[in-house]
Write a protein that holds these residues in place. Structure first.
Motif, PDB file in Angstrom:
ATOM      1  N   UNK A  95       6.256  28.849 -49.265  1.00 37.43           N
ATOM      2  CA  UNK A  95       7.347  29.844 -49.785  1.00 37.43           C
ATOM      3  C   UNK A  95       7.412  29.962 -51.112  1.00 37.43           C
ATOM      4  N   UNK A  96       7.503  28.606 -51.693  1.00 35.78           N
ATOM      5  CA  UNK A  96       7.811  28.538 -53.106  1.00 35.78           C
ATOM      6  C   UNK A  96       6.702  28.888 -53.908  1.00 35.78           C
ATOM      7  N   UNK A 121       4.589  31.285 -53.216  1.00 32.87           N
ATOM      8  CA  UNK A 121       4.559  32.803 -53.075  1.00 32.87           C
ATOM      9  C   UNK A 121       5.609  33.191 -54.029  1.00 32.87           C
ATOM     10  N   UNK A 122       6.729  32.665 -54.125  1.00 28.11           N
ATOM     11  CA  UNK A 122       7.996  32.931 -55.074  1.00 28.11           C
ATOM     12  C   UNK A 122       7.291  32.986 -56.557  1.00 28.11           C
ATOM     13  N   UNK A 123       6.604  31.943 -57.010  1.00 30.84           N
ATOM     14  CA  UNK A 123       6.198  31.647 -58.185  1.00 30.84           C
ATOM     15  C   UNK A 123       5.028  32.979 -58.409  1.00 30.84           C
ATOM     16  N   UNK A 165       5.393  35.682 -57.236  1.00 32.41           N
ATOM     17  CA  UNK A 165       5.828  37.132 -57.220  1.00 32.41           C
ATOM     18  C   UNK A 165       6.731  37.223 -58.670  1.00 32.41           C
ATOM     19  N   UNK A 166       7.355  36.018 -59.181  1.00 28.15           N
ATOM     20  CA  UNK A 166       8.026  36.007 -60.450  1.00 28.15           C
ATOM     21  C   UNK A 166       6.764  36.291 -61.663  1.00 28.15           C
ATOM     22  N   UNK A 167       5.658  35.809 -61.517  1.00 31.35           N
ATOM     23  CA  UNK A 167       4.703  36.027 -62.641  1.00 31.35           C
ATOM     24  C   UNK A 167       4.197  37.543 -62.415  1.00 31.35           C
ATOM     25  N   UNK A 174       8.245  25.066 -46.628  1.00 33.27           N
ATOM     26  CA  UNK A 174       9.123  25.694 -47.856  1.00 33.27           C
ATOM     27  C   UNK A 174       8.044  25.570 -49.019  1.00 33.27           C
ATOM     28  N   UNK A 214       4.639  40.624 -51.881  1.00 35.50           N
ATOM     29  CA  UNK A 214       3.904  39.385 -51.341  1.00 35.50           C
ATOM     30  C   UNK A 214       3.307  39.723 -49.969  1.00 35.50           C
ATOM     31  N   UNK A 220       6.242  35.194 -44.738  1.00 33.78           N
ATOM     32  CA  UNK A 220       7.362  34.245 -45.309  1.00 33.78           C
ATOM     33  C   UNK A 220       8.054  33.519 -44.435  1.00 33.78           C
ATOM     34  N   UNK A 221       8.303  34.224 -43.275  1.00 32.65           N
ATOM     35  CA  UNK A 221       9.102  33.381 -42.302  1.00 32.65           C
ATOM     36  C   UNK A 221       8.142  32.703 -41.544  1.00 32.65           C
ATOM     37  N   UNK A 222       8.510  31.349 -40.897  1.00 29.47           N
ATOM     38  CA  UNK A 222       7.615  30.498 -40.216  1.00 29.47           C
ATOM     39  C   UNK A 222       6.518  29.918 -41.018  1.00 29.47           C
ATOM     40  N   UNK A 223       6.621  29.530 -42.119  1.00 28.16           N
ATOM     41  CA  UNK A 223       5.620  28.752 -43.174  1.00 28.16           C
ATOM     42  C   UNK A 223       6.581  27.615 -43.778  1.00 28.16           C
TER      43      UNK A 223
END
Lengths: 403, 101
Positions: free
Chosen positions: A13-14, A16-18, A20-22, A10, A1, A5-8
């Motif tokens: 962040x979520x 980006x997590x989505x 990443x999972x895809x 939530x 990604x 990731x830090x300092x943004x």
């Protein structure tokens, strides 16, 4: 990604997590044996490369390959490398270990090649070998030093008779320019980290800004002006031993005090330099305060403190007691502080900067003037001091290759 | 004038590449244990919690193991020990690490 990731928020962040999972679920079928990225820089040792042109052409070719620090290099011909290896009795293919992040094999020959490139004399090889050995110790945390986003680099501190034999600068400008030993020993370490270890800025070395000390970071202790025992004696070595101490370090922070006369006055200024908010760049204090750091006292500051009857332990205790940050300040900055580790100060409850006074190592270096420096550890848990081993004909080498 | 020919030695360290065959890949995550490892850097837990939520909503019977809850000492940016790696390996069929910074 992609960062950050830090300092943004939530929700970002979520999102980006989505993604990443895809991405993970979409690629898992292709990640089978043999298809994952492999290191394509594996080459046999002693590979000879033919380059046509002047010495500048060699520098240009090495630069294109990412093998330099951006500055011109001395071409590592077989003759030059052979001469460099006279600085040690260890055979060319003697293995010191593996260096992260590539886990490449560290041989004497590879150290010698990079030492030639840096402009070292053969008599610097014993220092380089001992320094590399020190950096391989787990407490040095070479992976952190090599790959972190922080700006740090191995600092080399040299003690003992070898300082005079190699003309290592310990006095005015000890951390500056102008001395071949200081400049090229530190430079060789950088080339070793890059070429043997495989650290590449933006790929494996994720340093955000870097620092000038990435080029070279090497000094000698001014034992002659040290009013106390030399650093290596404190670390358990004999006075006549020659040693190199390594620490993954941030840049030096100036402690300038032209007014203070008493130890308390001088060290109050030092404590203030130590007590910076950026020391607590992580949420938890546990990994930070337990590290060794350096207070490099200029000779005049050291002599003022010692003349008042203070020992190094007194210095350590004073800075430990006076270098702290108010608890409420750090709490307001989202730091997770273990309240059982707070200390009481005249200003209220505070977070100490050290796990214990012994974490602050005292060194004396530099020349006349009212300047000292605080050097914070970047990742290294404790300073590593190694005794330097000399080849059998050391005195002859010093005569032949000395300045 | 003929250009000089330089023969110089390669400064790059040699890497012994070992083929470990790669980690096992699953076609289906149903019933699997997903280990989530966080290095403690800000928002890494937020990221991994969302990863966990998406896996749990997509696959039945999945178990997510948050290593920072199971053993807080594994939450570190300063190197995980062999023992900690062993614990992580025992707790999960798949491990997803969140580095963050």
């Amino acid at each position: 990604m992609p960062p950050p990731i830090g300092g943004i928020p939530a929700e970002d962040v979520c999102a980006k997590a989505g993604l990443a999972v895809e991405a993970f679920l979409g690629t898992r079928q292709s990640a089978v044996s043999g298809e994952s990225a492999r290191d394509d820089t594996a080459r046999p040792s002693s590979e000879l490369i033919s380059i046509q042109g002047s010495g500048a052409a060699v520098t240009a070719a090495f630069y294109r390959n990412g093998w330099t620090d951006g500055l011109p290099i001395v071409p590592p011909t077989a003759d030059a490398v052979r001469e460099m290896m006279t600085g040690t009795d260890l055979p060319p293919l003697h293995v010191l270990g593996r260096m992260v992040p590539k886990n490449a094999t560290i041989t004497i020959e590879k150290i010698a090649i990079n030492a030639v490139m840096a402009g070292c004399r053969p008599t610097y090889m014993p220092v380089l070998i001992a320094a590399v050995e020190g950096m391989l110790e787990p407490d040095f945390d070479l992976a952190g030093v090599q790959c972190s986003t922080g700006p740090h680099s191995p600092l080399l501190l040299i003690n003992g008779p070898i300082r005079a034999q190699l003309n290592v600068n310990c006095s005015s400008g000890a951390l500056g320019h102008g001395w071949q030993a200081n400049a090229t020993i530190g430079r060789a370490i950088r080339l070793i980290l890059n070429n043997i270890g495989g650290a590449r800025i933006g790929e494996s070395d994720m340093t955000t800004l870097g620092m000038a000390e990435n080029y070279t970071y090497c000094l000698g202790e001014n034992e002659e002006k040290n009013p106390w025992a030399p650093f290596h004696v404190d670390e358990g070595f004999d006075l006549e031993d020659s040693t190199v101490t390594v620490l993954g370090a941030y840049a030096p922070e100036n402690v300038s005090d032209h007014v203070g006369i008493t130890p308390g006055e001088i060290l109050t200024v030092a404590s203030d330099v130590v007590s910076k908010l950026s020391r607590f760049h992580l949420r938890s204090m546990d990994h930070i305060i337990a590290r060794d750091t350096l207070l490099v006292l200029g000779p005049e500051h050291a002599q003022s403190i010692a003349a008042a009857g203070w020992s190094k332990k007194d210095v350590q205790q004073f800075v430990f007691d006076h270098a702290s940050i108010p608890y409420e300040t750090l709490k307001s900055l989202r730091r997770q502080i273990d309240e059982t580790k707070l200390i009481n100060t005249p200003g209220g409850r505070s977070v100490p900067l050290f796990a214990n006074p012994g974490c602050l190592k005292i060194v004396v270096a530099g020349g006349p003037g009212k300047h000292s420096a605080y050097i914070n550890s970047g990742h290294t848990k404790r300073v590593i001091t190694r005794k330097i081993a000399f080849p059998r004909n050391w005195e002859g080498l010093v005569d032949r290759f000395g300045e | 004038m003929n250009a000089q020919e330089w023969k110089v030695l390669n400064p790059v360290g040699a890497v012994d590449i070992e083929d470990h065959g790669g980690a096992e890949r699953f076609d289906d995550f149903t019933g699997k244990r997903i280990g989530l490892w966080w290095n403690g850097k800000p928002n890494g837990d937020v990221f991994l919690n969302e990863v966990a939520r998406r896996f749990e909503s997509r696959y039945k019977g999945i178990t997510t193991v948050r290593m920072w809850e199971l053993d807080p000492s594994t939450t570190t940016a300063y190197g995980v020990t062999k023992e900690q790696l062993g614990l992580i390996a025992r707790c999960a069929d798949i491990v997803i690490g969140g580095l963050a910074d």
